[in-house]
Structure formats: structure tokens, C-alpha cells
Design an enzyme around this catalytic site. Structure first.
Site, PDB file in Angstrom:
ATOM      1  N   LEU A 199      16.227  -4.118  14.830  1.00 60.29           N
ATOM      2  CA  LEU A 199      15.440  -5.101  13.987  1.00 60.29           C
ATOM      3  C   LEU A 199      15.128  -6.669  14.736  1.00 60.29           C
ATOM      4  CD1 LEU A 199      16.908  -4.747  10.334  1.00 60.29           C
ATOM      5  CD2 LEU A 199      14.710  -3.983  11.316  1.00 60.29           C
TER       6      LEU A 199
ATOM      7  N   THR B 258      10.523   5.203   7.355  1.00 59.47           N
ATOM      8  CA  THR B 258      11.110   3.898   6.597  1.00 59.47           C
ATOM      9  C   THR B 258      10.283   2.672   6.322  1.00 59.47           C
ATOM     10  OG1 THR B 258      11.988   3.187   8.670  1.00 59.47           O
ATOM     11  CG2 THR B 258      13.301   4.833   7.485  1.00 59.47           C
TER      12      THR B 258
ATOM     13  N   PHE C 157      13.243   2.549  21.369  1.00 61.94           N
ATOM     14  CA  PHE C 157      12.357   1.363  21.466  1.00 61.94           C
ATOM     15  C   PHE C 157      10.828   1.857  22.184  1.00 61.94           C
ATOM     16  CE2 PHE C 157      16.896   0.095  21.666  1.00 61.94           C
ATOM     17  CZ  PHE C 157      16.785  -1.168  20.884  1.00 61.94           C
TER      18      PHE C 157
ATOM     19  N   LEU D 246      10.239  -9.641  19.430  1.00 59.54           N
ATOM     20  CA  LEU D 246       8.855  -9.555  20.367  1.00 59.54           C
ATOM     21  C   LEU D 246       7.718  -9.903  19.454  1.00 59.54           C
ATOM     22  CD1 LEU D 246       9.708  -5.755  21.357  1.00 59.54           C
ATOM     23  CD2 LEU D 246       9.138  -7.685  23.184  1.00 59.54           C
TER      24      LEU D 246
ATOM     25  N   ARG E 132      -9.558  -9.596  21.635  1.00 65.89           N
ATOM     26  CA  ARG E 132      -8.442  -9.228  22.531  1.00 65.89           C
ATOM     27  C   ARG E 132      -8.592  -9.937  23.964  1.00 65.89           C
ATOM     28  NH1 ARG E 132      -4.189  -6.308  20.122  1.00 65.89           N
ATOM     29  NH2 ARG E 132      -5.087  -5.338  18.386  1.00 65.89           N
TER      30      ARG E 132
ATOM     31  N   CYS F 182       5.964  -1.099  13.030  1.00 68.76           N
ATOM     32  CA  CYS F 182       6.980  -1.356  13.140  1.00 68.76           C
ATOM     33  C   CYS F 182       7.332  -2.973  13.058  1.00 68.76           C
ATOM     34  CB  CYS F 182       7.490  -1.174  14.634  1.00 68.76           C
ATOM     35  SG  CYS F 182       7.650   0.645  14.836  1.00 68.76           S
TER      36      CYS F 182
ATOM     37  N   VAL G  41      12.916  10.124  10.343  1.00 65.09           N
ATOM     38  CA  VAL G  41      11.649  10.104   9.043  1.00 65.09           C
ATOM     39  C   VAL G  41      11.127   8.688   9.062  1.00 65.09           C
ATOM     40  CG1 VAL G  41      12.599  12.308   8.202  1.00 65.09           C
ATOM     41  CG2 VAL G  41      13.495   9.928   7.266  1.00 65.09           C
TER      42      VAL G  41
ATOM     43  N   ARG H 278       0.929  18.801  10.143  1.00 66.45           N
ATOM     44  CA  ARG H 278       1.394  18.295  11.285  1.00 66.45           C
ATOM     45  C   ARG H 278       2.192  19.314  12.085  1.00 66.45           C
ATOM     46  NH1 ARG H 278       4.020  11.914  10.752  1.00 66.45           N
ATOM     47  NH2 ARG H 278       2.222  11.424  12.232  1.00 66.45           N
TER      48      ARG H 278
HETATM   49  P1  NAD Z   1       6.022   8.917  10.919  1.00 63.86           P
HETATM   50  O1  NAD Z   1       5.335   8.676   9.832  1.00 63.86           O
HETATM   51  O2  NAD Z   1       4.974   8.981  12.029  1.00 63.86           O
HETATM   52  O3  NAD Z   1       6.536  10.431  11.001  1.00 63.86           O
HETATM   53  C1  NAD Z   1       7.852  10.535  10.057  1.00 63.86           C
HETATM   54  C2  NAD Z   1       7.784  11.922   9.859  1.00 63.86           C
HETATM   55  O4  NAD Z   1       8.817  12.317   8.887  1.00 63.86           O
HETATM   56  C3  NAD Z   1       6.539  12.436   8.758  1.00 63.86           C
HETATM   57  O5  NAD Z   1       5.921  13.612   9.463  1.00 63.86           O
HETATM   58  C4  NAD Z   1       6.922  13.074   7.610  1.00 63.86           C
HETATM   59  O6  NAD Z   1       6.398  14.028   7.049  1.00 63.86           O
HETATM   60  C5  NAD Z   1       8.413  13.386   7.932  1.00 63.86           C
HETATM   61  N1  NAD Z   1       9.653  13.582   6.886  1.00 63.86           N
HETATM   62  C6  NAD Z   1       9.779  12.402   5.993  1.00 63.86           C
HETATM   63  N2  NAD Z   1      10.678  12.863   5.139  1.00 63.86           N
HETATM   64  C7  NAD Z   1      11.250  14.135   5.582  1.00 63.86           C
HETATM   65  C8  NAD Z   1      12.090  15.117   5.038  1.00 63.86           C
HETATM   66  N3  NAD Z   1      13.081  14.830   4.176  1.00 63.86           N
HETATM   67  N4  NAD Z   1      12.156  16.205   5.786  1.00 63.86           N
HETATM   68  C9  NAD Z   1      11.424  16.661   6.916  1.00 63.86           C
HETATM   69  N5  NAD Z   1      10.354  15.617   7.235  1.00 63.86           N
HETATM   70  C10 NAD Z   1      10.248  14.608   6.633  1.00 63.86           C
HETATM   71  O7  NAD Z   1       6.929   7.864  11.501  1.00 63.86           O
HETATM   72  P2  NAD Z   1       7.352   7.270  12.903  1.00 63.86           P
HETATM   73  O8  NAD Z   1       6.169   6.397  13.307  1.00 63.86           O
HETATM   74  O9  NAD Z   1       7.568   8.369  13.926  1.00 63.86           O
HETATM   75  O10 NAD Z   1       8.577   6.481  12.642  1.00 63.86           O
HETATM   76  C11 NAD Z   1       9.875   7.137  12.076  1.00 63.86           C
HETATM   77  C12 NAD Z   1      10.752   5.842  12.262  1.00 63.86           C
HETATM   78  O11 NAD Z   1      11.025   5.732  13.676  1.00 63.86           O
HETATM   79  C13 NAD Z   1      10.584   4.760  11.497  1.00 63.86           C
HETATM   80  O12 NAD Z   1      11.946   4.417  11.080  1.00 63.86           O
HETATM   81  C14 NAD Z   1      10.070   3.788  12.413  1.00 63.86           C
HETATM   82  O13 NAD Z   1      10.369   2.629  11.871  1.00 63.86           O
HETATM   83  C15 NAD Z   1      11.011   4.010  13.646  1.00 63.86           C
HETATM   84  N6  NAD Z   1      10.163   3.702  14.919  1.00 63.86           N
HETATM   85  C16 NAD Z   1       8.917   3.948  14.933  1.00 63.86           C
HETATM   86  C17 NAD Z   1       8.122   3.671  16.158  1.00 63.86           C
HETATM   87  C18 NAD Z   1       6.678   3.760  16.407  1.00 63.86           C
HETATM   88  O14 NAD Z   1       6.228   3.364  17.621  1.00 63.86           O
HETATM   89  N7  NAD Z   1       6.185   4.394  15.704  1.00 63.86           N
HETATM   90  C19 NAD Z   1       9.074   3.002  17.380  1.00 63.86           C
HETATM   91  C20 NAD Z   1      10.356   3.057  17.113  1.00 63.86           C
HETATM   92  C21 NAD Z   1      11.175   3.232  15.938  1.00 63.86           C
HETATM   93  C1  UDX Z   2       6.740  -2.015  19.268  1.00 67.73           C
HETATM   94  C2  UDX Z   2       7.813  -2.435  20.027  1.00 67.73           C
HETATM   95  O1  UDX Z   2       7.198  -2.961  21.378  1.00 67.73           O
HETATM   96  C3  UDX Z   2       8.647  -1.053  20.445  1.00 67.73           C
HETATM   97  O2  UDX Z   2       9.509  -1.168  21.160  1.00 67.73           O
HETATM   98  C4  UDX Z   2       9.385  -0.400  19.410  1.00 67.73           C
HETATM   99  O3  UDX Z   2       9.813   0.725  19.421  1.00 67.73           O
HETATM  100  C5  UDX Z   2       8.162  -0.265  17.994  1.00 67.73           C
HETATM  101  O4  UDX Z   2       7.327  -1.285  17.724  1.00 67.73           O
HETATM  102  P1  UDX Z   2       4.324  -0.908  19.169  1.00 67.73           P
HETATM  103  O5  UDX Z   2       4.021  -1.500  17.958  1.00 67.73           O
HETATM  104  O6  UDX Z   2       4.219   0.706  19.341  1.00 67.73           O
HETATM  105  O7  UDX Z   2       5.739  -1.069  19.772  1.00 67.73           O
HETATM  106  O8  UDX Z   2       3.314  -1.517  20.268  1.00 67.73           O
HETATM  107  P2  UDX Z   2       3.573  -3.042  20.842  1.00 67.73           P
HETATM  108  O9  UDX Z   2       2.907  -2.867  22.474  1.00 67.73           O
HETATM  109  O10 UDX Z   2       4.884  -3.754  20.790  1.00 67.73           O
HETATM  110  O11 UDX Z   2       2.393  -3.806  20.172  1.00 67.73           O
HETATM  111  C6  UDX Z   2       2.490  -4.360  19.138  1.00 67.73           C
HETATM  112  C7  UDX Z   2       1.334  -5.166  18.326  1.00 67.73           C
HETATM  113  O12 UDX Z   2       1.304  -6.353  19.086  1.00 67.73           O
HETATM  114  C8  UDX Z   2      -0.019  -4.545  18.833  1.00 67.73           C
HETATM  115  O13 UDX Z   2      -1.084  -4.778  17.610  1.00 67.73           O
HETATM  116  C9  UDX Z   2      -0.305  -5.210  20.082  1.00 67.73           C
HETATM  117  O14 UDX Z   2      -2.118  -5.225  20.276  1.00 67.73           O
HETATM  118  C10 UDX Z   2       0.128  -6.767  19.985  1.00 67.73           C
HETATM  119  N1  UDX Z   2       0.315  -7.427  20.900  1.00 67.73           N
HETATM  120  C11 UDX Z   2       1.387  -7.256  21.801  1.00 67.73           C
HETATM  121  C12 UDX Z   2      -0.342  -8.719  20.994  1.00 67.73           C
HETATM  122  O15 UDX Z   2      -1.008  -8.994  20.393  1.00 67.73           O
HETATM  123  N2  UDX Z   2       0.086  -9.436  22.320  1.00 67.73           N
HETATM  124  C13 UDX Z   2       0.714  -9.056  23.150  1.00 67.73           C
HETATM  125  O16 UDX Z   2       1.263  -9.795  24.039  1.00 67.73           O
HETATM  126  C14 UDX Z   2       1.609  -8.005  22.869  1.00 67.73           C
END
Ligand code: NAD
Ligand code: UDX
Length: 465
Positions: free
Chosen positions: A222, A93, A163, A228, A443, A277, A91, A40
Site C-alpha cells: 500500500l 480486492t 509490483f 508513487l 499526456r 491500484c 483475486v 476468461r
Molecule cells: P482481476 O480482476 O483482473 O482478476 C481477478 C480474478 O479473480 C478475476 O478473473 C475473478 O474472476 C477471479 N476470482 C475472484 N474470486 C474468485 C474465486 N473465489 N475463485 C476463483 N477466481 C476468483 O484483478 P487483478 O488486476 O489481477 O488484481 C488482483 C489483485 O492484485 C488485486 O488485489 C490487485 O490490487 C492486485 N494488484 C494488481 C495489479 C495490477 O496491475 N492490476 C498490480 C499489483 C497488484
Molecule cells: C501501479 C504501480 O506502478 C505498480 O507497481 C503496482 O503493482 C500496480 O499499480 P499501474 O497502475 O499498472 O502500476 O501503472 P503505473 O505505471 O504505475 O501508472 C499508473 C497511472 O499513473 C497511469 O494512469 C499513468 O498514466 C499515471 N502516471 C504514471 C502519470 O500520470 N505520470 C507518471 O509520471 C507516471
């Protein structure tokens, strides 16, 4: 003293884009993003910036601007921790898949590992920022680990949940509705909070930077995802009533969405929500409620997930029933595999569930997605462990060309709302399919009238048009 060095542990969908934006907006701060995953980090450092591991519109430009100037990606976690005044923990969760809380609680294994690593490396005072989404009161566990080192180093823990939504991450980070920061109500806690506020204030108006207690901040993340997702499950529940009554879900959504108290966003009926999420965070909320004995609260939120599972299953079942109750040996094209458009992320994508259901019915699936690789599609199915790996490969093929995927198919199911699907030559697709040719629009993105004029049977979500 203002912050000069930031480190972020976790170079995933949140850590990568979030830190790239901070680096772009704060050229005076050095930002190092570290990860254990060497592949990565190598991809984030790829000379060709279009090969970075997260696909998001506009992200490669942000990375190109800052990388090598004040944005660095590395596997040297210890050095980055050592030098940073502020350490973001970003990281994964995921939902815990073993032991107590299996299937609901958040697995905080990686969070704890980070805390222990910081505790063992840190030689001077640090601000630790929870960027990952965490159960309320996690900060106290992190603090516990950090304060038992006997090193004399002082740590402040802030909660700063993210967010951003995937597919619009750059926009969301550039101009967020709000930034939320929770800190302790002590002079040290408030000073740490001010330092983080000052970083965001480089580009976010101060009235959009909300400050709260750590616990409110953790719980708000949460809550936001639960609200949402609840909207999506609510509109999807109504879509099933529409299909029985000849009401139209798009009209219903418009009619209620113009009420300013309800609002028009997040009312798009679909095959179900996906993404890393929503499900995970609601399950976590359910687990927290149960652990305090709040069973009514837990059941209330669990229903959002139950409804979403029902919507995915209902969609897949409709494909089978429409195709004369058997899809055995029939080619069905699945357009889209990502959980939403403009991302290469497939975590919890409804496409995985629909494909699994159809494979149980012994369909022959042809998958096309503009951004998801063949390897990822097979990984997603293998992860379910519902059949042998070889069977997944024998009964599902991944195509690079959507027209080839649809050739000779009985039906097409649209599972992601990619814009390009709207501009296909649907006449030519129809000509190359078996008849009757059916489109299941999961969709509601295609032009039903146009498809029907060509000769397709169309089944959409929440209408009998
Ligand atoms: P991800 O799996 O894409 O990335 C997490 C990374 O952390 C991985 O690359 C992993 O190798 C690394 N990692 C884990 N343990 C480690 C360690 N001890 N040292 C170094 N690297 C380590 O996850 P993500 O989607 O980026 O989500 C991360 C967090 O953010 C989660 O808690 C998630 O719920 C939250 N979050 C995600 C989104 C989203 O849209 N994906 C939005 C808001 C919040
Ligand atoms: C969500 C939250 O929106 C974001 O704020 C948070 O940080 C991470 O989780 P994400 O999961 O990336 O973001 O995308 P989002 O646009 O929220 O869509 C989530 C799912 O809901 C998708 O599968 C999307 O297609 C679906 N969705 C969304 C619907 O089916 N209908 C809608 O009107 C909106």
C-alpha cells in the site's frame, strides 16, 4: 522437499502474467491458474495465443512457451487446490461499495471465499501466498478461517505483493527491482518463506528478494502505491501553477528530477492517474488510518486522491471553456481510453471521467483506442450510472479508425499516451476538422511546434506554450 505444484486462484491482470512467468522460469514446477470466470479461462486457453484476455507486450510469447508444458488454465478450482503445495491468492480486492467502509475499505469478500474454499478442500499442509494487495493484518483473518476447520491440516500464510505495472508486466516480472516476501517468525513460517524464495531464485538474484514480517510486507505494498501516486499528484499540482505563471512543467520536472534524492521517474504531468491500484490502495490506506483514529494521517493521504480528481475535472473543464463555454452538439474526438499505453485495461481511466464530464455538457464524443473494445467503453460509462444507457450510446461513438474519429471534430483530446498518436498524419487530420481546430494533449506526447505550424490551437498540461 522442493515445490512441484503451484496453484493460483485468479486469472486476471496479475495472476495470469505472474504465473506465466513462474512457469517459464521454472519448467520443473507445474503451475495451474484457476478462475470462476469461464470466459476468461477459455480466452487464456485460446488456440490463437494472441487472444489471451490480458494485453501486455511480450506476454503471448511467454504463455505460448509454457502453456500445455507446465502452465495450465482451468475452472476446476478444487482439483488445483488439492494438488498444490503452494497456493497463490490473486483475486480482485476492489474498493467496497456498500456497508461499513463504503467507498474506502477494500472489499475482501473474494479473499474470504478463497480461504473458505481452500479450508474445505485441503487434505495436506499448504503454503498460502497473498498475491492480491491486502490491508495490513489480513493474513490473520485468513489464518483464522483456515485454522478452524478441524481437519488437522497446517497452513502457513505468506505475503508476496506484486509490483508489476501494466504495460510493462513482462519486463517487470522478468527483472523485478525486488521481490518482497513476508512470513511468520516461527520455524514453520521461515521454512515456508525459504520455499517461496527458492522459487523466485530460479531467475531473480537473491539480493533482490527481500524478506520481512507478514505485516511489513502487507503494508509496504500500500505504501509503495501511495508514494508513487503522490508523486503524480505532486507534479500535477505544480502543473496548474505552471499554467498560471508561464513556467513549464517538463522543465520543472527535469530540474528537480536530476536531484538524485528525488529521481527522474514518475514525474510526468498528465490528465491524472488511473488504473485499478492507485486510487483503491490509497483509499484503503486512508480507511486503515481512520480505523486506528489517525485522522491527520488519513487526511494527508486522501489529499493525493482529491488532487487527482481535481486534475481530471480541470482538464475536462478547460476543454469546455476553450470551446467558447459550450460543447453542446460539438464533436470532440477522444484519442485513448486505456488508463495508460500498452494495456487494454481501462479501470479508473481518466478518460472515463473526462468523457462523463463532456457528456454532461452534451458534447458528441468520438472515441478511438487501439486496444479497447466498443463494448468496454460503453460498460465503463454505464457503470457510472450517471445517465441512461441509451444516452451513452446516442452521444458517444467508438471508432476503429482514428482519422474517422477526428473527421468533422472541433477538438481532439489525447487521453492515453499511445506511441502511435505521435506518428499520425496531423496535417490530414487538421484538414478534415472544423476550425479553429484544437488539440488538448492530456499526456504531453505530441509535438506542439509541429501542430502549431499546421494551424492547430494546442493546450497541454502544465505549460502555456
Ligand atoms: P482481476 O480482476 O483482473 O482478476 C481477478 C480474478 O479473480 C478475476 O478473473 C475473478 O474472476 C477471479 N476470482 C475472484 N474470486 C474468485 C474465486 N473465489 N475463485 C476463483 N477466481 C476468483 O484483478 P487483478 O488486476 O489481477 O488484481 C488482483 C489483485 O492484485 C488485486 O488485489 C490487485 O490490487 C492486485 N494488484 C494488481 C495489479 C495490477 O496491475 N492490476 C498490480 C499489483 C497488484
Ligand atoms: C501501479 C504501480 O506502478 C505498480 O507497481 C503496482 O503493482 C500496480 O499499480 P499501474 O497502475 O499498472 O502500476 O501503472 P503505473 O505505471 O504505475 O501508472 C499508473 C497511472 O499513473 C497511469 O494512469 C499513468 O498514466 C499515471 N502516471 C504514471 C502519470 O500520470 N505520470 C507518471 O509520471 C507516471
Amino acid at each position: 522437499m522442493s515445490v512441484k505444484n503451484i496453484c493460483c486462484i485468479g486469472a486476471g491482470y496479475v495472476g495470469g502474467p505472474t504465473m506465466a512467468m513462474i512457469a517459464k522460469k521454472c519448467p520443473h514446477i507445474n503451475v495451474t491458474v484457476v478462475d470462476l470466470n469461464e470466459a476468461r479461462i477459455a480466452a487464456w486457453n485460446d488456440e490463437d495465443v494472441s487472444n489471451i484476455p490480458v494485453y501486455e507486450p511480450g506476454l503471448s510469447d511467454v504463455v505460448a512457451e509454457a502453456r500445455g508444458r507446465n502452465l495450465f488454465f482451468s475452472t476446476d478450482v478444487n482439483s488445483a487446490i488439492d494438488i498444490a503445495e503452494v497456493i497463490f491468492i490473486s483475486v480482485n480486492t476492489p474498493t467496497k461499495m456498500y456497508g461499513a467502509g463504503k467507498g474506502q475499505a477494500a472489499d475482501l469478500k473474494w479473499i474470504e471465499l478463497c480461504a473458505r474454499q481452500i479450508a474445505s478442500v485441503a487434505k495436506n499442509d499448504k503454503i498460502i501466498v497473498e498475491k492480491s494487495t491486502l490491508p495490513v493484518r489480513t493474513a490473520s483473518a485468513i489464518k483464522d478461517i483456515l485454522t478452524h476447520t478441524g481437519s488437522g491440516v497446517s497452513f502457513q500464510i505468506l505475503s508476496n505483493p506484486e509490483f508489476l505495472a501494466e504495460g510493462t508486466a513482462v519486463e517487470d516480472l522478468d527483472s523485478p527491482d525486488r521481490v518482497l516476501i513476508g512470513g511468520d517468525d516461527t520455524p514453520e513460517g521461515q521454512e515456508a518463506l525459504r520455499k517461496l524464495v527458492d522459487i523466485y531464485a530460479n531467475w531473480v538474484p537473491r539480493d533482490r528478494i527481500l524478506t520481512t514480517s507478514v505485516w511489513s510486507s502487507e503494508l509496504s505494498k500500500l505504501t509503495a502505491n501511495a508514494f508513487l501516486a503522490q508523486r503524480v499528484s505532486s507534479i500535477n499540482a505544480l502543473s496548474e501553477i505552471c499554467e498560471k505563471t508561464e513556467a513549464n512543467i517538463a522543465e520543472v520536472a527535469r530540474a528537480i528530477g536530476t536531484d538524485s534524492r528525488i529521481g527522474s521517474k514518475f514525474l510526468k504531468s498528465s490528465v491524472g492517474f488511473g488504473g485499478s491500484c492507485f486510487q483503491k490502495d490509497i483509499l484503503n490506506l486512508v480507511y486503515i488510518a481512520k480505523s486506528y483514529g489517525l485522522n491527520e494521517v488519513a487526511n494527508y493521504w486522501e489529499q493525493v486522491i482529491i488532487m487527482n480528481d481535481h486534475q481530471k475535472t480541470r482538464f475536462a473543464s478547460k476543454i469546455v471553456s476553450t470551446l467558447y463555454n459550450t460543447v453542446n452538439g460539438k464533436k470532440i474526438a477522444l484519442l485513448g481510453w486505456a488508463f495508460k499505453k500498452d494495456t487494454n485495461d481501462t479501470r479508473e481511466s481518466p478518460a472515463i471521467h473526462v468523457a462523463d464530464h463532456l457528456l454532461f455538457e452534451q458534447a458528441n464524443l468520438a472515441v478511438y483506442d487501439p486496444k479497447v473494445s466498443e463494448e468496454q467503453v460503453y460498460n465503463d460509462l454505464d457503470y457510472l450510472k450517471t445517465r441512461e444507457r441509451a444516452e451513452n450510446r446516442a452521444n458517444l461513438q467508438v471508432y476503429l479508425d482514428p482519422y474517422e474519429a477526428c473527421k468533422g471534430a472541433h477538438a481532439i483530446a489525447v487521453l492515453t499516451e499511445w506511441d502511435e498518436f505521435k506518428t499520425y498524419d496531423w496535417k490530414s487530420i487538421y484538414n478534415n476538422m472544423l476550425k479553429p481546430a484544437t488539440v488538448f494533449d492530456g499526456r504531453n506526447v505530441l509535438d506542439i511546434a509541429e501542430l502549431k505550424a499546421i494551424g492547430f490551437q494546442v493546450r497541454s498540461i502544465g505549460s502555456t506554450l
